[in-house]
Design a protein around this motif. Structure first.
Motif, short mmCIF file in Angstrom:
data_model
loop_
_atom_site.label_atom_id
_atom_site.label_comp_id
_atom_site.label_asym_id
_atom_site.label_seq_id
_atom_site.Cartn_x
_atom_site.Cartn_y
_atom_site.Cartn_z
N LEU A 104 -40.37 -47.34 -22.88
CA LEU A 104 -41.19 -47.57 -21.70
C LEU A 104 -41.92 -46.29 -21.29
O LEU A 104 -43.07 -46.34 -20.86
CB LEU A 104 -40.31 -48.08 -20.55
CG LEU A 104 -39.80 -49.50 -20.75
CD1 LEU A 104 -38.75 -49.85 -19.70
CD2 LEU A 104 -40.94 -50.50 -20.67
N LEU A 134 -34.43 -48.07 -24.63
CA LEU A 134 -35.45 -48.86 -23.94
C LEU A 134 -36.27 -47.98 -23.01
O LEU A 134 -37.49 -48.09 -22.92
CB LEU A 134 -34.76 -49.98 -23.15
CG LEU A 134 -35.64 -50.91 -22.34
CD1 LEU A 134 -36.70 -51.54 -23.22
CD2 LEU A 134 -34.81 -51.98 -21.66
N ARG A 162 -35.48 -44.11 -13.03
CA ARG A 162 -36.36 -44.27 -11.87
C ARG A 162 -37.15 -42.99 -11.62
O ARG A 162 -38.32 -43.02 -11.24
CB ARG A 162 -35.53 -44.64 -10.65
CG ARG A 162 -34.82 -45.97 -10.81
CD ARG A 162 -33.94 -46.27 -9.61
NE ARG A 162 -32.74 -45.45 -9.61
CZ ARG A 162 -31.65 -45.75 -10.29
NH1 ARG A 162 -31.59 -46.82 -11.01
NH2 ARG A 162 -30.60 -44.96 -10.21
N HIS A 167 -45.51 -40.45 -14.64
CA HIS A 167 -46.80 -40.97 -15.09
C HIS A 167 -47.97 -40.21 -14.50
O HIS A 167 -49.08 -40.27 -15.00
CB HIS A 167 -46.91 -42.47 -14.77
CG HIS A 167 -47.17 -42.75 -13.32
ND1 HIS A 167 -46.19 -42.86 -12.38
CD2 HIS A 167 -48.32 -42.93 -12.66
CE1 HIS A 167 -46.71 -43.10 -11.22
NE2 HIS A 167 -48.01 -43.15 -11.34
N LEU A 169 -43.83 -49.25 -16.48
CA LEU A 169 -42.82 -48.53 -15.72
C LEU A 169 -43.36 -47.86 -14.47
O LEU A 169 -42.64 -47.64 -13.51
CB LEU A 169 -42.19 -47.47 -16.64
CG LEU A 169 -40.86 -46.88 -16.27
CD1 LEU A 169 -39.82 -47.95 -16.16
CD2 LEU A 169 -40.46 -45.87 -17.32
N GLU A 170 -44.66 -47.52 -14.48
CA GLU A 170 -45.21 -46.73 -13.38
C GLU A 170 -45.65 -47.58 -12.19
O GLU A 170 -46.21 -47.06 -11.23
CB GLU A 170 -46.41 -45.91 -13.88
CG GLU A 170 -47.68 -46.72 -14.13
CD GLU A 170 -47.69 -47.45 -15.46
OE1 GLU A 170 -46.67 -47.37 -16.17
OE2 GLU A 170 -48.70 -48.09 -15.77
N ASN A 209 -39.08 -55.86 -17.54
CA ASN A 209 -40.29 -56.59 -17.14
C ASN A 209 -40.00 -57.76 -16.20
O ASN A 209 -40.60 -58.82 -16.30
CB ASN A 209 -41.08 -57.08 -18.37
CG ASN A 209 -41.95 -55.97 -18.91
OD1 ASN A 209 -41.64 -54.79 -18.75
ND2 ASN A 209 -43.07 -56.32 -19.51
N MET A 253 -45.93 -45.51 -21.07
CA MET A 253 -46.49 -45.01 -19.82
C MET A 253 -47.33 -43.77 -20.06
O MET A 253 -48.33 -43.54 -19.37
CB MET A 253 -45.30 -44.68 -18.92
CG MET A 253 -45.61 -44.27 -17.55
SD MET A 253 -44.08 -44.13 -16.63
CE MET A 253 -43.58 -42.48 -17.05
N LEU A 288 -35.55 -52.72 -15.91
CA LEU A 288 -36.31 -52.25 -17.06
C LEU A 288 -36.92 -53.37 -17.89
O LEU A 288 -37.75 -53.12 -18.76
CB LEU A 288 -35.39 -51.42 -17.98
CG LEU A 288 -34.97 -50.04 -17.46
CD1 LEU A 288 -34.00 -49.40 -18.44
CD2 LEU A 288 -36.18 -49.16 -17.29
N ARG A 305 -41.69 -53.92 -9.52
CA ARG A 305 -40.84 -54.12 -10.70
C ARG A 305 -39.39 -54.17 -10.26
O ARG A 305 -39.00 -53.61 -9.23
CB ARG A 305 -41.01 -52.97 -11.68
CG ARG A 305 -42.14 -53.14 -12.65
CD ARG A 305 -42.15 -51.99 -13.60
NE ARG A 305 -41.04 -52.04 -14.52
CZ ARG A 305 -41.15 -52.40 -15.80
NH1 ARG A 305 -42.34 -52.75 -16.28
NH2 ARG A 305 -40.11 -52.40 -16.59
N ASN A 363 -36.23 -45.69 -6.15
CA ASN A 363 -37.36 -45.63 -7.07
C ASN A 363 -38.51 -44.97 -6.36
O ASN A 363 -39.13 -45.57 -5.49
CB ASN A 363 -37.81 -47.06 -7.40
CG ASN A 363 -37.11 -47.62 -8.58
OD1 ASN A 363 -37.38 -47.25 -9.70
ND2 ASN A 363 -36.20 -48.54 -8.34
N PRO A 364 -38.87 -43.72 -6.69
CA PRO A 364 -39.89 -43.03 -5.89
C PRO A 364 -41.32 -43.36 -6.29
O PRO A 364 -42.16 -42.48 -6.35
CB PRO A 364 -39.59 -41.55 -6.16
CG PRO A 364 -38.56 -41.50 -7.22
CD PRO A 364 -38.30 -42.85 -7.74
N LEU A 365 -41.59 -44.65 -6.55
CA LEU A 365 -42.89 -44.95 -7.15
C LEU A 365 -44.01 -45.24 -6.17
O LEU A 365 -45.13 -45.49 -6.58
CB LEU A 365 -42.73 -46.13 -8.12
CG LEU A 365 -41.96 -45.69 -9.36
CD1 LEU A 365 -41.53 -46.87 -10.18
CD2 LEU A 365 -42.84 -44.79 -10.20
N ALA A 394 -39.94 -42.54 -14.24
CA ALA A 394 -41.14 -43.33 -14.02
C ALA A 394 -42.19 -42.55 -13.23
O ALA A 394 -43.39 -42.80 -13.37
CB ALA A 394 -40.79 -44.62 -13.28
N CYS A 395 -41.75 -41.57 -12.42
CA CYS A 395 -42.73 -40.80 -11.63
C CYS A 395 -43.56 -39.88 -12.49
O CYS A 395 -44.54 -39.32 -12.02
CB CYS A 395 -42.05 -39.86 -10.64
SG CYS A 395 -40.89 -40.64 -9.65
#
Lengths: 486, 217
Positions: B170, B166, B139, B145, A337-338, A357, B174, A355, A352, A155-157, B142-143
């Protein structure tokens, strides 16, 4: 023909007898070896009772060049790099000894799986950058013919570190250093933070640092399985057993000041099999201590720390197991998600998970709150009293949450300066350390594995200079303090 | 035999790496926009400079040298559908600070790591299509954003996304200002994508059972 070989062997022993007098005891034990050899040959001959064929498949081999104690991600990484950097294919025999093949207590599998470059030491940042590069190209490094490609579920967050007024200056200096090393970190003011992540309550936050790239979290099990598969294909042997004893020999030498120094070498490692009293002495040239939370105990077995306090002989390996709790909770109105891996000013962290929550997080206890590491039982009151209030304060949506499950794992905690110990011991000359990472072992494993392989094969660190991480700093009292411990 | 197979595997990986190296010589001589354009054209994609027509390369990956004349003109849109661009190849695209539309449809090597680099285009990027990329998962999505100026995002047909419905919800939460095109719930059979001369992003209407169109608040 065989008889001639035996006579030749005996003849040679007369010459080698000279070696016996060197240190009083025969290092080669030539006579014993010859009689063993003769017995083996005799038992192969037809007509003799064959006692050679007792089943030793479950036992580790009798000889191995390198024995790595500990089959977690760090141990396997060392094994991988040793085989990758060896000069000739098949040059080095490596044996990995792991006492728990289910990895039920190993820190690797129980880890939250984060990787970040936001450290206060340049070497840690470099290690992380290399490790992230390794993870990105994992299917090139760990490719096995016919094996499916690995999916680390990365996850590259990024990580979001929040700092109060007190910590803001240090955060800024750290970020400057991280950027110089090549990490992509941005600094945010409370206003920018509020705009970007509206679910944060920025009260008490003076500055925040946010990793834009190459930070996030992944699945440690896939990395472990991938390493295991690759390392087995490269010819590394595995053994399920526990190291119970080291057979060492001592040699006295004088150093430049004229003082007498006792240098030790480990000759044999006794590996005891699970659920039995059977053990196998493995003759080896080098031992790598990658036993994680138990590396302190292993070092004591080798006699490290057994000496008058204040001397190099009396300096123990200051790594001990520290229990850390991780909680999984559900919050229907929680951050979206972010969400990065957020670390609060209070030490609470969360990210997180999936998906739906769900969130995973915890907090490092203070010294007074340290739980008893004897078992891996979870203290749920710790969440109620020490974690939840801070979570709810920082993210108001977390006031309504429900804990679904929790687990505990060990940090191989370095009580001296919370950073890894890498490299050889100054006195026990063939024991190499790769432990003590205090919570960031998983993310540094590829880099550390390469560093240990370099120093083992080449004598010095080549790509990343890990000299500040050597054992000798404990005796010289030179702390390399890592401030960003989560 | 195994050695041979390992060799072949390595050669394949090296080929992709070679094709994705940076066009630094062109970059130094003509500027980043032209370097990026040449990179895409060499891979078989199309490029649109501001106020100009689309430029495509032919089936032999050749393109006319007129590209080198557009020195001060920024690249506005890129269609890299099906191109073998990877993480390192993106080095040629990320400096294009005026890029507004980017299509990475069906690119076999574009994965979550590549998406994590797209934040560098946040100031200009308005349209992005990732339809059909086999290696992208939620995943990586999500970046996205960071892309605050994004107005249109196509995330349909992503085999790596386990729960497309889903995930789409999401992603819409975002990116509140962005129209998110996802997988049709009533998926008809495969059909030819119409070639739209103005924009490369194939505008498949998002006819979903859920009723109202994706929220553009």
């Amino acid at each position: 023909m065989l008889r001639r070989v035996l006579q030749l062997g005996l003849g040679r022993s007369l010459l080698i007898r000279g070696l016996e007098t060197r240190s009083g005891n025969s290092i080669l034990d030539w006579d014993g070896k010859v009689s063993e050899f003769k017995k083996k040959i005799q038992s192969i001959m037809p007509g003799e009772p064959s006692n050679l064929m007792c089943d030793t498949k479950h036992l580790p081999p009798e000889h191995s060049d390198v024995v790595i104690v500990g089959g977690g991600v760090v141990g396997l990484s060392v094994a991988f790099w040793l085989k990758k950097l060896e000069k000739r294919q098949g040059a080095i025999r490596v044996l990995v000894v792991e006492r728990d093949h289910t990895y039920s207590k190993a820190s690797t599998g129980l880890s939250v799986g984060g990787i970040r470059q936001q450290f206060s030491l340049p070497q840690n940042v470099q290690l992380s950058l290399f490790s992230v590069d390794f993870l990105r190209n994992i299917n090139e490094y760990l490719a096995v013919v016919d094996g499916p490609p690995l999916d680390l579920q990365f996850n590259p967050l990024g990580y979001l570190l929040l700092a109060s007024e007190k910590g803001a200056a240090v955060l800024e200096t750290n970020v400057k250093m991280q950027r110089q090393e090549g990490a992509k970190i941005s600094l945010m003011s409370p206003e920018q933070l509020q705009k970007k992540f509206p679910w944060i309550n920025t009260e008490g936050v003076a500055l925040a640092s946010y990793g834009l790239e190459n930070e996030g979290w992944f699945d440690p099990w896939s990395l472990l399985q991938g390493l295991r598969r690759k390392v087995q294909s490269m010819g590394v042997l595995f053994c399920e057993g526990e190291v119970t004893r080291f057979i060492t020999s001592s040699n006295s030498m004088r150093n430049s000041d004229g003082e007498e120094v006792n240098l030790k070498r480990i000759h044999e490692v006794h590996v005891k099999m699970d659920n039995s009293l059977e053990y196998q002495p493995v003759e080896c040239a080098i031992v790598v201590n990658a036993a994680g939370a138990w590396s302190g105990q292993l070092a004591e077995l080798a006699g490290i720390g057994k000496g008058p306090p204040g001397t190099l002989e009396g300096t123990k390996l200051p790594v001990e197991p520290r229990k850390r709790f991780v909680y999984l909770w559900h919050c229907p109105q929680g951050p979206g998600l972010e969400t990065p891996l957020v670390t609060d000013t209070s030490g609470v962290y969360f990210r997180r998970e999936g998906l739906s929550n769900n969130y995973v997080g915890g907090r490092s206890p203070t010294e007074e709150e340290e739980p008893d590491p004897a078992d891996l039982e979870v203290d749920h009151d710790f969440f109620q009293n020490k974690v939840w209030p801070h979570l709810a304060q920082r993210v108001p949506a977390f006031e309504a949450l429900k804990v679904h499950s929790a687990w505990a794992g060990y940090y191989d905690y370095n009580t001296f300066d919370q950073n890894g110990v890498v490299g050889p011991h100054p006195l026990v000359v063939n024991m190499y350390f790769a432990s003590g990472f205090s919570g960031h072992g998983l993310q540094h494993a590829p880099g550390v594995g390469r560093a240990v392989a370099e120093v083992l094969l080449g004598g010095c660190f080549q790509t990343i200079d890990m000299t500040p991480f050597l054992f000798s700093r404990f005796y010289l009292e030179e702390k390399v303090l890592e401030q960003n411990i989560i | 035999m195994e050695f041979l197979r390992e060799n072949v595997l390595q050669k394949q990986m090296q080929k992709v790496s070679l094709e994705n190296r940076s066009f630094t010589i062109i970059q130094d001589k003509y500027g980043r926009d032209i370097a990026g354009a040449c990179f895409i054209l060499q891979h078989g994609g199309s490029v649109k400079f501001r106020d100009r027509e689309w430029i495509r390369s032919d089936e032999y990956r050749r393109f006319s040298a007129e590209v080198l004349k557009f020195q001060a003109v920024p690249v506005e849109a890129i269609d890299a559908s099906g191109c073998a661009i990877n993480y390192h190849g993106l080095d040629n695209l990320l400096p294009l600070k005026k890029l507004q539309c980017l299509s990475l449809q069906r690119c076999p090597h574009v994965d979550d790591w590549c998406l994590s680099r797209l934040y560098l285009l946040a100031d200009s990027l308005q349209e992005l299509s990732l339809a059909g990329c086999p290696q992208i998962s939620e995943r990586g999505l999500a970046c996205l954003h960071h892309l605050s100026n994004l107005r249109r995002l196509d995330i349909s047909d992503l085999p790596g996304v386990e729960y497309p419905g889903l995930t789409q919800i999401l992603v819409e939460e975002m990116l509140p200002n962005c129209e998110v095109v996802g997988t049709d719930w009533t998926q008809e059979g495969p059909e030819e994508q119409p070639q739209d001369p103005a924009s490369p992003i194939h505008a498949k209407p998002a006819a979903r059972d859920l009723g109202d169109p994706c929220g553009v608040s």
